[in-house]
Design an enzyme around this catalytic site. Structure first.
Site: not given
Ligand SMILES: *Cc1c(COP(=O)(O)O)cnc(C)c1O
Length: 414
Positions: A240, A344
């Site tokens: 994240g 479209c």
């Molecule tokens: C999508 C996801 C991530 C990665 O998230 P980012 O925002 O791209 O860093 C990590 N762990 C899990 C379980 C995810 O679903």
């Protein structure tokens, strides 16, 4: 934006290669990825968290191109996968199963069996029912399953609601308030070894405080587990981490996250896992696209119609995301226009009422920051073949994926 895409003599380059040259050689729309950018992000992350006994597991779903996965695996990264298909890709890219972890709120029995047979580091269970199914499959295969429990810490991080995942009102993980019940149940499952606790509170989270608060919650669960006689060897704080999408934007640097989190994580008696996706890949790729038409309505509103579309990059339509649009050849002047694709749908745009550098019909543009949740979310909508992908490293250019053909688009139909 990052330093691997820059103007030289008014031409936009990726590392040592002109994007104009690539557009002419490979056609458009074309994803172009800088290998050095991927490596720089990976090493920067590793340096920030160097004080920890940890394993960084790149979240494959952000960009699952085999060349991208292989680049990070060769640099030492572990991987986080979300499905059988991503696990298949990870293994094909040469990853060691002992460095792969698997998430997924709706894993099928076949996916669980595949992951167990491959002996990956851990499967992260997201419900009590899934734990029961893992136990059943492991018993049948006579395999001891290494399982992580995805805990929902009830932390609502400030981000786009579609990518906020840390609250029990979202579908992910098991509510922290149910942990005692869950851990007691799983303790009785003979074919499961709970080896980890995991959380993933969302994507593009700018404030490290959310991770801090969620880590405290996860630590409470760890204490609880240990009180119940369950040893937690892996402590996973998820992904994240944000990146800037605007030129000149001051997004919270990863070092700030480390500054706040390392003192807390350092004292945890377990291996720390991270699952960054976007952070590694978002700014490593752009989409090069050709301007097909420019038109203006009677109110003076301009449209720049390019040959890439929402089927190549759905983020603006899905999340209202911002992407910089840069002309491949810098000219004098500016225009203000909607930059749109041929699909479209009125939602098929990359930017609206945006002032960009001057472009004319036939000129190429780059849609920046297209490396994360770009190609992986692409589709064949409007029966548009998927774009080609190239990877650049210094002067070297490799076709990482051929452009899809019309024949390939219909080959499975009977
Ligand atoms: C999508 C996801 C991530 C990665 O998230 P980012 O925002 O791209 O860093 C990590 N762990 C899990 C379980 C995810 O679903």
């Amino acid at each position: 934006m990052d330093t691997f895409f820059y103007y030289k003599n008014s031409l936009l380059f990726c590392e040592s290669v002109s994007l104009l040259e690539l557009a002419k050689k490979f056609g458009t729309p074309l994803f172009v990825t800088s290998k050095q950018s991927l490596l720089e992000q990976y090493h920067r992350f590793e340096k920030a968290f160097a004080a920890l006994n940890h394993l960084t597991c790149y979240s494959v779903k952000a960009n699952y191109n085999l060349s991208v996965i292989r680049t990070l695996v060769d640099a030492g990264s572990g991987l986080d996968v979300n499905s059988e298909g991503e696990l298949y890709r990870a293994l094909n890219a040469g990853a060691s199963p002992q460095k792969i972890i698997m998430a997924g709120v709706g894993k099928t029995e076949a996916e669980i069996e595949y992951a167990l047979r491959q002996k990956i580091l851990m499967i992260k269970a997201e419900s009590l029912s899934e734990l029961k199914l893992i136990e059943k499959v492991a018993r049948r295969l006579k395999i001891q399953a290494s399982v992580g429990i995805r805990v929902t810490p009830n932390i609502t991080a400030e981000t786009h609601p579609y990518i906020s995942t840390g609250n029990a009102d979202e579908k992910f993980g098991i509510d922290e308030r149910l942990m005692e019940k869950t851990l007691l149940a799983v303790k009785k499952m003979k074919f499961i070894t709970v080896s980890g606790l995991e959380m993933h509170i969302g994507s593009k989270i700018s404030n490290p405080k959310y991770y801090y608060d969620a880590t405290l919650k996860l630590l409470e669960v760890k204490s609880l587990a240990e009180k119940l006689g369950i040893e937690i060897t892996h402590f996973d704080i998820g992904g994240g981490f944000p990146v800037p999408y605007h030129i000149g934007e001051q997004e919270t640097p990863i070092e700030e996250f480390a500054k706040m989190l390392v003192p807390l994580l350092k004292n945890i008696d377990a291996k720390i896992l991270f699952e960054p996706g976007r952070f590694m890949v978002a700014n490593a790729s752009v989409i090069v696209s050709k301007t097909l038409y420019i038109k203006q309505n009677e109110n003076g509103k301009k449209f720049v119609i390019v040959d890439a579309a929402m089927n190549d990059l759905i983020r603006p339509a899905l999340y209202g995301s911002y992407h910089e649009i840069l002309p491949i050849k810098k000219k004098a002047g500016k225009i203000t226009a909607d930059i749109v694709g041929p699909v479209c749908e009125s939602g098929d745009f990359f930017a609206r009422a945006r002032e960009i550098g001057s472009v004319q019909e036939g000129d190429y543009v780059a849609v920046m920051s297209a490396g994360a949740y770009g190609y992986v979310m692409s589709s064949n909508y409007n029966a548009r073949p998927r774009a080609a992908e190239v990877m650049v490293s210094g002067k070297t250019v490799r076709l990482a994926r051929k452009r899809e053909t019309l024949e390939q688009m219909i080959q499975n139909e009977r």
